[in-house]
Design a protein around this motif. Structure first.
Motif, PDB file in Angstrom:
ATOM      1  N   HIS A 187       0.999  -0.954  -0.192  1.00  0.00           N
ATOM      2  CA  HIS A 187       0.251  -0.186   0.082  1.00  0.00           C
ATOM      3  C   HIS A 187       1.150   1.539  -0.058  1.00  0.00           C
ATOM      4  CE1 HIS A 187       0.776  -1.588   4.242  1.00  0.00           C
ATOM      5  NE2 HIS A 187       0.450   0.232   4.379  1.00  0.00           N
ATOM      6  N   GLU A 236       3.921   6.238   8.620  1.00  0.00           N
ATOM      7  CA  GLU A 236       3.163   5.389   9.446  1.00  0.00           C
ATOM      8  C   GLU A 236       4.310   4.697  10.030  1.00  0.00           C
ATOM      9  OE1 GLU A 236       1.640   1.990   6.753  1.00  0.00           O
ATOM     10  OE2 GLU A 236       2.076   1.407   7.416  1.00  0.00           O
ATOM     11  N   HIS A 295       4.832   0.706   0.050  1.00  0.00           N
ATOM     12  CA  HIS A 295       5.444  -0.168   1.394  1.00  0.00           C
ATOM     13  C   HIS A 295       4.664  -1.469   1.025  1.00  0.00           C
ATOM     14  CE1 HIS A 295       3.071   1.538   4.395  1.00  0.00           C
ATOM     15  NE2 HIS A 295       3.645  -0.299   4.785  1.00  0.00           N
TER      16      HIS A 295
END
Ligand SMILES: [Fe+2]
Length: 395
Positions: free
Chosen positions: A305, A312, A341
Motif C-alpha cells: 500500500h 506510518e 511498502h
C-alpha cells in the motif's frame, strides 16, 4: 477520555469549602481546590483538594534546553531504526532520546540506568509512555498508578510524577510526547458516553490511580518541569503530593496492549480496526495477537500500500511480525507517505498455512511528515530500504 473516577474525600458540591476539621493550613480551616482542565475549559477536567495551596514556590530556575534537531540529508525512503540496541543511560526522564518529530508529537526511546529521584512534570504535552519492558508504579499527584509490561501509560499534561520501578535495569520505554490531548476515539463511544458493545476494549480495561499517597510535609521539594524545549526547576516549601481527594475525567491511566480485542475478517481488515487512541494529527493502533483471515484463499499479510497523506511508524513489541523479515524487537520501521511498502518477499506464501499470529506491535500514523533526529539515524539499518530486492533474490 475514560470514565469518571474519584479518590479520597470530597465536598458535596464543587467550588464550596471542604472543611479541614482542624487539619488546617494558614489558619483557613479548609482544603485548597485545584482545577485541572483540558482544551481550556471545554473538555475533560478534574478537581483536586490540597492541604496547602499548590501555588507556593520559593525558587524558580531555568535549567536548560533540549533542542530537537533534524538529521541532514535523509532521502525519502523506508527506515529501520534498531532502537532496541540503544545503550542504557540517564533516568526515566533524563534518559529519553528523541527519535522522530513533527508539529504534533515527539517520539522518544528510553532505556534508563538509574532511578528517577526528582519529581517531573510535562507542562506542555500529554505523554503516552509505552512499557516495552518493566513494571512498578507511578507516584503521581492523583495517587499511585501501577504499570506493567505492555501498558500504554497516558499521562495528561501538568501531571507531576515519579516512576518507581521494580527493577530499573529492565525498564525499556517508547514515549510519545503529544501536543494535543490523547483520547479514546469518539466513534467507540455511544451518545451516553459509554463504550459501544463490539469495540476492541471497554471501561474495565482502563486502570486509574489505585490509592492516594498523601504526603503532609513542610519539606522543600523540587519539580523539574518541561514545556516544549525549555526546562525549569521550581522549589516548593512543601511536598506537592498533599492531595486528600479528587474527582473527574482527566487523570493518568493505563491500558494494556494485550487487553486489546482484535477483529478478524474473511480477508484482511485495515488499520482503522486496530485503532486504540487518537490525538490531533495522528492515531495510535495496536496489532495484538489474533486469528488470521479465514477465506480459503486469503492473503494473510497486508497488501502493498501507498500510505498517501500519512507517515506510518511501527514499533515492534513481541513475537515475530508476519510481514517483515530481519526486524528486531524494540525496533521501529518508518514507512513514509509517497512511496509504497508491503510484505517482504516470501512472507505471503509463509502466511498461507498460518491460522494465528502472536505478533504484538504499536503503530502510529501521522498526518504530517515526520523528521528523523541525528540520534535515530545512528540506529538506522542501511540495508532496509533495499531489503525487498535483496530478499527477492534468495526466496
Ligand atoms: Fe503499512
Amino acid at each position: 477520555m475514560p470514565n469518571y473516577r474519584s479518590l479520597g474525600i470530597l465536598p458535596p458540591k464543587r467550588h464550596i469549602h471542604l472543611e479541614a476539621n482542624g487539619d488546617s493550613f494558614l489558619g483557613e480551616n479548609m482544603y485548597y481546590e485545584h482545577l485541572i482542565t483540558t482544551c481550556g475549559f471545554d473538555r475533560a477536567y478534574s478537581i483536586l483538594y490540597h492541604k496547602r495551596p499548590p501555588t507556593r514556590n520559593t525558587k524558580i530556575e531555568r535549567v536548560g534546553t533540549t533542542k530537537i534537531e533534524e538529521a541532514p540529508d535523509v532521502p525519502l525512503q523506508h527506515l529501520h531504526l534498531k532502537s532496541g540496541e540503544l545503550g542504557r543511560g540517564g533516568d526515566p526522564i533524563s534518559g529519553r532520546i528523541p527519535m522522530m518529530f513533527n508539529d504534533d508529537l515527539v517520539c522518544w526511546r528510553c532505556r534508563p540506568e538509574k532511578e528517577q529521584t526528582e519529581l517531573y512534570r510535562n507542562g506542555a504535552a500529554d505523554e503516552v509512555i509505552f512499557i516495552q519492558h518493566g513494571s512498578g508504579y507511578f507516584d503521581t499527584l492523583f495517587g499511585k498508578l501501577p504499570y506493567q509490561r505492555g501498558d500504554y501509560v497516558i499521562m495528561p499534561r501538568t501531571t507531576t510524577y515519579r516512576m518507581v520501578s521494580d527493577d530499573i535495569d529492565r525498564e525499556d520505554h517508547m514515549i510519545l510526547e503529544t501536543f494535543s490531548s490523547v483520547r479514546i476515539p469518539e466513534r467507540y463511544q455511544n451518545a451516553d458516553g459509554q463504550m459501544y458493545l463490539g469495540v476492541p476494549y471497554y471501561e474495565r480495561d482502563f486502570h486509574g490511580p489505585t490509592e492516594l499517597n498523601t504526603v503532609d510535609e513542610e519539606v522543600e521539594t523540587t519539580i523539574l518541569i518541561k514545556d516544549h524545549e525549555r526546562w525549569t526547576r521550581v522549589t516548593m516549601p512543601h511536598h506537592p503530593f498533599d492531595v486528600v481527594g479528587w474527582d473527574g475525567f482527566s487523570y493518568p491511566y493505563t491500558f494494556n496492549a494485550w487487553d486489546f480485542e482484535p477483529l478478524t475478517g474473511t480477508t484482511h481488515l485495515p488499520p482503522p480496526f486496530q485503532q486504540t487512541f487518537e490525538a490531533r494529527g495522528f492515531v495510535i493502533c495496536t496489532f495484538a495477537p489474533r486469528h488470521l483471515d479465514h477465506h480459503p484463499k486469503a492473503i494473510k499479510v497486508p497488501y502493498v500500500h501507498s500510505n498517501v497523506e500519512a507517515d506510518e511508524v511501527l514499533f515492534y513489541v513481541d513475537g515475530e511480525f508476519g510481514s517483515r523479515k530481519g526486524v528486531d524487537l524494540g525496533s521501529f520501521t518508518l514507512h513514509p507517505g509517497g512511496i509504497p511498502h508491503g510484505p517482504h518477499p516470501g512472507t505471503i506464501m509463509k502466511s498461507m498455512d498460518m491460522a494465528k499470529t502472536e505478533e504484538m506491535a504499536v503503530m502510529f500514523d501521522t498526518d504530517r511528515k515526520l523528521y528523523l533526529t541525528p540520534q535515530a539515524l545512528e540506529l538506522n539499518d542501511p540495508h532496509y530500504p533495499l531489503s525487498w530486492m535483496e530478499e527477492a533474490q534468495t526466496v
